[in-house]
Write a protein that holds these residues in place. Structure first.
Motif, mmCIF file in Angstrom:
data_model
loop_
_atom_site.group_PDB
_atom_site.id
_atom_site.type_symbol
_atom_site.label_atom_id
_atom_site.label_comp_id
_atom_site.label_asym_id
_atom_site.label_seq_id
_atom_site.Cartn_x
_atom_site.Cartn_y
_atom_site.Cartn_z
ATOM 1 N N CYS A 29 -21.557 -33.007 0.403
ATOM 2 C CA CYS A 29 -21.963 -32.520 1.951
ATOM 3 C C CYS A 29 -23.445 -32.390 2.243
ATOM 4 O O CYS A 29 -23.998 -31.769 1.981
ATOM 5 C CB CYS A 29 -21.470 -31.181 1.953
ATOM 6 N N LYS A 32 -23.209 -28.844 6.871
ATOM 7 C CA LYS A 32 -22.113 -27.793 6.353
ATOM 8 C C LYS A 32 -21.833 -27.005 7.743
ATOM 9 O O LYS A 32 -22.236 -25.789 7.916
ATOM 10 C CB LYS A 32 -22.585 -26.630 5.329
ATOM 11 N N HIS A 178 -19.539 -34.961 5.280
ATOM 12 C CA HIS A 178 -19.314 -33.621 4.719
ATOM 13 C C HIS A 178 -17.537 -33.461 4.776
ATOM 14 O O HIS A 178 -16.841 -34.111 5.552
ATOM 15 C CB HIS A 178 -19.980 -32.506 5.641
#
Length: 204
Positions: A29, A32, A178
């Motif tokens: 990721c 976020k 992500h």
């Protein structure tokens, strides 16, 4: 995990349903972004979904039905419908709906990940996928038609109906990659197509 799907009388009531958070970040990721949403049941119409993501100017290259919107910034809803008495496995019937900031929708169904079929285009108008872009967030809304669930997934909706669900935030492009979920996926590699990790859902 369990998600209570509230029966609502209109789309305007969607935020009275239980709010879910897409907060379990997994795998690689680079970003976020915070995401959440609601899902409610409209009797005779289907499951209405509203998803929100705190992302300004999300990547939105694709515009057409069945484009690979997961390469953009996308939010997704997966619903699994095991037959009565059938154990929950990764080969049960499930539906996946994925959309980007243009409102471009990717929707498919089938048992397991292989051999999935596009949702027949006759349901597109009922889905009515819409995207709204704001300064600091973007919003998706669409209907999962009850007719589609009945005819293609062979499942019945209504008060007391039980199935399985997961909600996702995704971007597969390497520069913004992500993966986030409502119910976490315990798998070594990125793969959202694993119903055994979905949350139980019940229409109330």
């Amino acid at each position: 995990m369990e998600y209570q799907v509230k029966t609502i009388a209109s789309r305007e009531e969607i935020e009275s349903a239980d709010r879910f958070e897409i907060s379990h970040f997994m795998w690689n990721c680079l970003r976020k972004p915070r995401a959440w949403g609601w899902m409610g049941y409209l009797p005779g119409q289907g499951l209405y979904v509203k998803l929100v993501c705190e992302e300004s100017d999300p990547r939105r290259i694709f515009h057409n039905y069945m484009d690979m919107v997961c390469k953009d910034s996308a939010m997704e809803v997966f619903l699994a419908f095991p037959e009565k008495g059938e154990p929950l496995t990764n080969d049960v019937m499930y539906l996946n709906f994925e959309a980007n900031g243009n409102g471009a929708l990717y929707a498919a169904y089938g048992k397991g990940r292989k051999g999935r079929r596009p949702m027949p285009e006759k349901y597109l108008e009922q889905c009515g996928c819409r995207a709204q872009l704001l300064d600091d967030r973007w919003i998706l809304t669409w209907l999962i038609p009850e007719e589609y669930v009945n005819q293609e997934a062979g499942a019945a909706l209504g008060r007391g109906a039980e199935f399985y669900c997961n909600f996702y935030k995704i971007a597969e492009s390497p520069d913004i990659e992500h993966y986030a979920a409502f119910a976490p996926i315990e798998n070594e590699k990125p793969n959202f197509h694993l119903p055994v990790f979905f949350a139980k859902a019940k229409i109330v």
